[in-house]
Design an enzyme around this catalytic site. Structure first.
Site, PDB file in Angstrom:
ATOM      1  N   GLY A 113       0.781  -1.238   0.000  1.00 49.02           N
ATOM      2  CA  GLY A 113       0.000   0.000   0.000  1.00 49.02           C
ATOM      3  C   GLY A 113       0.811   1.285   0.000  1.00 49.02           C
ATOM      4  N   ILE A 114       0.295   2.255   0.744  1.00 52.16           N
ATOM      5  CA  ILE A 114       0.892   3.593   0.770  1.00 52.16           C
ATOM      6  C   ILE A 114       2.327   3.528   1.303  1.00 52.16           C
ATOM      7  CG2 ILE A 114       0.761   5.829   1.961  1.00 52.16           C
ATOM      8  CD1 ILE A 114      -2.330   5.604   1.730  1.00 52.16           C
ATOM      9  N   ASP A 138       7.058  -4.416   8.663  1.00 49.57           N
ATOM     10  CA  ASP A 138       5.645  -4.760   8.498  1.00 49.57           C
ATOM     11  C   ASP A 138       5.390  -6.119   9.127  1.00 49.57           C
ATOM     12  OD1 ASP A 138       2.930  -5.262   7.354  1.00 49.57           O
ATOM     13  OD2 ASP A 138       3.431  -3.582   6.065  1.00 49.57           O
ATOM     14  N   ASP A 157       5.911  -6.312  14.773  1.00 46.27           N
ATOM     15  CA  ASP A 157       4.694  -5.615  15.210  1.00 46.27           C
ATOM     16  C   ASP A 157       5.123  -4.288  15.818  1.00 46.27           C
ATOM     17  OD1 ASP A 157       2.422  -4.634  16.365  1.00 46.27           O
ATOM     18  OD2 ASP A 157       1.945  -6.447  17.507  1.00 46.27           O
ATOM     19  N   ASN A 193       3.783   4.990   9.187  1.00 48.24           N
ATOM     20  CA  ASN A 193       2.687   4.740   8.239  1.00 48.24           C
ATOM     21  C   ASN A 193       1.800   3.563   8.651  1.00 48.24           C
ATOM     22  OD1 ASN A 193       1.498   4.598   5.281  1.00 48.24           O
ATOM     23  ND2 ASN A 193       2.300   2.558   5.744  1.00 48.24           N
ATOM     24  N   SER A 248      -4.685  11.316   8.599  1.00 48.29           N
ATOM     25  CA  SER A 248      -5.733  11.084   7.594  1.00 48.29           C
ATOM     26  C   SER A 248      -6.641  12.304   7.519  1.00 48.29           C
ATOM     27  CB  SER A 248      -6.585   9.874   7.981  1.00 48.29           C
ATOM     28  OG  SER A 248      -7.736   9.802   7.141  1.00 48.29           O
ATOM     29  N   TYR A 302     -10.920   4.671  14.466  1.00 53.12           N
ATOM     30  CA  TYR A 302      -9.904   5.051  13.480  1.00 53.12           C
ATOM     31  C   TYR A 302      -9.774   6.578  13.391  1.00 53.12           C
ATOM     32  CZ  TYR A 302      -7.557   5.647   9.021  1.00 53.12           C
ATOM     33  OH  TYR A 302      -6.682   6.041   8.033  1.00 53.12           O
ATOM     34  N   LYS A 327      -6.446   8.846  14.270  1.00 52.55           N
ATOM     35  CA  LYS A 327      -5.750   9.727  13.333  1.00 52.55           C
ATOM     36  C   LYS A 327      -5.740  11.171  13.836  1.00 52.55           C
ATOM     37  CE  LYS A 327      -4.233   6.663  10.596  1.00 52.55           C
ATOM     38  NZ  LYS A 327      -2.786   6.502  10.323  1.00 52.55           N
ATOM     39  N   PRO A 339      -3.765  11.906   4.083  1.00 48.06           N
ATOM     40  CA  PRO A 339      -4.322  11.555   2.772  1.00 48.06           C
ATOM     41  C   PRO A 339      -5.853  11.513   2.798  1.00 48.06           C
ATOM     42  CG  PRO A 339      -2.738   9.882   3.560  1.00 48.06           C
ATOM     43  CD  PRO A 339      -3.097  10.758   4.725  1.00 48.06           C
TER      44      PRO A 339
HETATM   45  N1  LIG Z   1      -5.867   4.292   2.026  1.00 43.19           N
HETATM   46  C1  LIG Z   1      -6.512   5.376   2.469  1.00 43.19           C
HETATM   47  O1  LIG Z   1      -7.608   5.739   1.999  1.00 43.19           O
HETATM   48  C2  LIG Z   1      -5.933   6.181   3.576  1.00 43.19           C
HETATM   49  C3  LIG Z   1      -6.433   7.476   3.809  1.00 43.19           C
HETATM   50  C4  LIG Z   1      -5.885   8.228   4.824  1.00 43.19           C
HETATM   51  C5  LIG Z   1      -4.863   7.724   5.586  1.00 43.19           C
HETATM   52  N2  LIG Z   1      -4.398   6.466   5.345  1.00 43.19           N
HETATM   53  C6  LIG Z   1      -3.307   5.980   6.165  1.00 43.19           C
HETATM   54  O2  LIG Z   1      -2.213   5.638   5.338  1.00 43.19           O
HETATM   55  C7  LIG Z   1      -1.518   4.538   5.902  1.00 43.19           C
HETATM   56  C8  LIG Z   1      -1.440   3.394   4.916  1.00 43.19           C
HETATM   57  O3  LIG Z   1      -2.692   3.161   4.342  1.00 43.19           O
HETATM   58  P1  LIG Z   1      -2.969   1.875   3.438  1.00 43.19           P
HETATM   59  O4  LIG Z   1      -4.250   2.105   2.733  1.00 43.19           O
HETATM   60  O5  LIG Z   1      -1.758   1.503   2.682  1.00 43.19           O
HETATM   61  O6  LIG Z   1      -3.238   0.860   4.635  1.00 43.19           O
HETATM   62  P2  LIG Z   1      -3.247  -0.721   4.675  1.00 43.19           P
HETATM   63  O7  LIG Z   1      -4.162  -1.093   5.784  1.00 43.19           O
HETATM   64  O8  LIG Z   1      -3.560  -1.272   3.335  1.00 43.19           O
HETATM   65  O9  LIG Z   1      -1.743  -1.064   5.007  1.00 43.19           O
HETATM   66  C9  LIG Z   1      -1.212  -0.845   6.262  1.00 43.19           C
HETATM   67  C10 LIG Z   1       0.068  -1.632   6.378  1.00 43.19           C
HETATM   68  O10 LIG Z   1       0.447  -1.599   7.765  1.00 43.19           O
HETATM   69  C11 LIG Z   1       0.760  -2.910   8.172  1.00 43.19           C
HETATM   70  N3  LIG Z   1       0.522  -3.061   9.594  1.00 43.19           N
HETATM   71  C12 LIG Z   1      -0.680  -3.069  10.226  1.00 43.19           C
HETATM   72  N4  LIG Z   1      -0.507  -3.264  11.530  1.00 43.19           N
HETATM   73  C13 LIG Z   1       0.831  -3.393  11.738  1.00 43.19           C
HETATM   74  C14 LIG Z   1       1.615  -3.619  12.888  1.00 43.19           C
HETATM   75  N5  LIG Z   1       1.060  -3.769  14.098  1.00 43.19           N
HETATM   76  N6  LIG Z   1       2.954  -3.701  12.750  1.00 43.19           N
HETATM   77  C15 LIG Z   1       3.531  -3.566  11.525  1.00 43.19           C
HETATM   78  N7  LIG Z   1       2.820  -3.338  10.403  1.00 43.19           N
HETATM   79  C16 LIG Z   1       1.482  -3.256  10.512  1.00 43.19           C
HETATM   80  C17 LIG Z   1      -0.126  -3.815   7.341  1.00 43.19           C
HETATM   81  O11 LIG Z   1       0.377  -5.141   7.288  1.00 43.19           O
HETATM   82  C18 LIG Z   1      -0.116  -3.100   6.003  1.00 43.19           C
HETATM   83  O12 LIG Z   1       0.963  -3.524   5.191  1.00 43.19           O
HETATM   84  C19 LIG Z   1      -2.245   4.183   7.189  1.00 43.19           C
HETATM   85  O13 LIG Z   1      -1.670   4.898   8.258  1.00 43.19           O
HETATM   86  C20 LIG Z   1      -3.635   4.711   6.923  1.00 43.19           C
HETATM   87  O14 LIG Z   1      -4.331   4.969   8.117  1.00 43.19           O
HETATM   88  C21 LIG Z   1      -4.907   5.677   4.362  1.00 43.19           C
END
Ligand SMILES: NC(=O)c1ccc[n+]([C@@H]2O[C@H](COP(=O)([O-])OP(=O)(O)OC[C@H]3O[C@@H](n4cnc5c(N)ncnc54)[C@H](O)[C@@H]3O)[C@@H](O)[C@H]2O)c1
Length: 259
Positions: A24-25, A44, A68, A95, A150, A163, A167, A193
């Site tokens: 992801g991001i 991760d 973790d 992130n 967020s 959530y 944030k 984002p």
């Molecule tokens: N996608 C969106 O619409 C959006 C919008 C605003 C903010 N965000 C923020 O951007 C960031 C990434 O978003 P995304 O859509 O890629 O999220 P996602 O949920 O798809 O990915 C999050 C990643 O964090 C990892 N993760 C979760 N818990 C963990 C832990 N305890 N230890 C280590 N790794 C862990 C997951 O395995 C995953 O790879 C997050 O902080 C999310 O809150 C996302």
């Protein structure tokens, strides 16, 4: 369209730890920081090694660690890895979060257990990672913390109260940490984002069904948002051009919330 915002020398010699960068991001940000010349530690619960391998395949210096980030041992392991592999750390991108796996629900249906775990990963996690990396960041001459908040923290979206609260906490932590860490020359900024079609989000049909339409309708720029849309800002905050900016959170959402 692939966004390649930076020259490969902007972050040359720097080391960035990016949490949640297995997908992801986070993965996209790790790729952009790497393209700008940084060594990368990808942390991760899942796919950390594969993500690091794919950066190495492109000639980058990258290592993955399965950890973790919401545990003290996990967060300390990130610092140990950065020290061992690259001799320190200059950039921490907080992130990792619980987001794309969440099911929208009225707040009264959120269990205390679910609330705790979201808070644990989304707020305790960045706190622990900042603590663990602090000794290394203090040794850097251009240290940066970038917290991924967020747009929901500003807009107060319904059905994700845990959530949204988490944030909002990240937004406040960015401000407070900026004040605490300015004395060490550590700059702390955030990115907020809008609704972004990351792999995780695209795999959650309920989330896409509920959020995609309203997000598009509420945006000035009438298209979907992807992780690549965040990369210019991430590299900017990580690099020398942001050297007098701290405590700020930049909303990147195609013009939905004006902050
Ligand atoms: N996608 C969106 O619409 C959006 C919008 C605003 C903010 N965000 C923020 O951007 C960031 C990434 O978003 P995304 O859509 O890629 O999220 P996602 O949920 O798809 O990915 C999050 C990643 O964090 C990892 N993760 C979760 N818990 C963990 C832990 N305890 N230890 C280590 N790794 C862990 C997951 O395995 C995953 O790879 C997050 O902080 C999310 O809150 C996302």
């Amino acid at each position: 369209m692939k966004n390649t915002p930076e020259t490969p020398t902007k972050l040359a010699g720097k080391t960035a730890v990016v949490t949640g960068a297995g997908s992801g991001i986070g993965r996209a940000i790790a790729g952009a920081l790497s393209a700008a010349g940084a060594n990368i530690v990808i942390a991760d619960l899942h796919h950390a090694d594969a993500a690091a391998q794919s950066l190495r395949n492109n000639g980058a210096h990258a290592v993955g660690i399965t950890a973790d980030i919401a545990s003290e041992t996990g967060s300390l392991a990130l610092a140990e890895t950065a020290q061992r592999e690259f001799g320190g750390a200059d950039i921490l991108v907080n992130n990792a979060a619980i987001f794309s796996s969440l099911i929208p629900k009225p707040f009264e249906e959120i269990s205390a257990e679910e609330w705790r775990r979201v808070m644990e990963v989304n707020t305790l996690g960045p706190f622990l990672c900042c603590k663990a990396l602090l000794p290394l960041l203090k040794q850097s001459n251009a240290a940066r913390i970038i917290n991924i908040s967020s747009g929901v923290a500003f807009k107060g979206n319904p059905l994700y109260l845990h959530y949204v609260a988490s944030k909002g906490a990240v937004l406040s932590m960015t401000r407070s940490l900026a004040r605490e860490l300015g004395a060490y020359g550590i700059l702390v900024n955030g990115i907020a984002p809008g609704f972004t079609l990351s792999e995780g989000v695209q795999a959650n049909a309920a989330l896409v069904a509920g959020a995609r339409g309203p997000s598009l309708a509420g945006r000035v720029l009438n298209r979907d948002m992807y992780p690549d849309d965040l990369l210019g800002a991430a590299v900017f905050f990580a690099g020398p051009d942001a050297g007098f900016i701290t405590g700020q959170t930049l909303v990147i959402d195609g013009g939905a919330y004006f902050h």
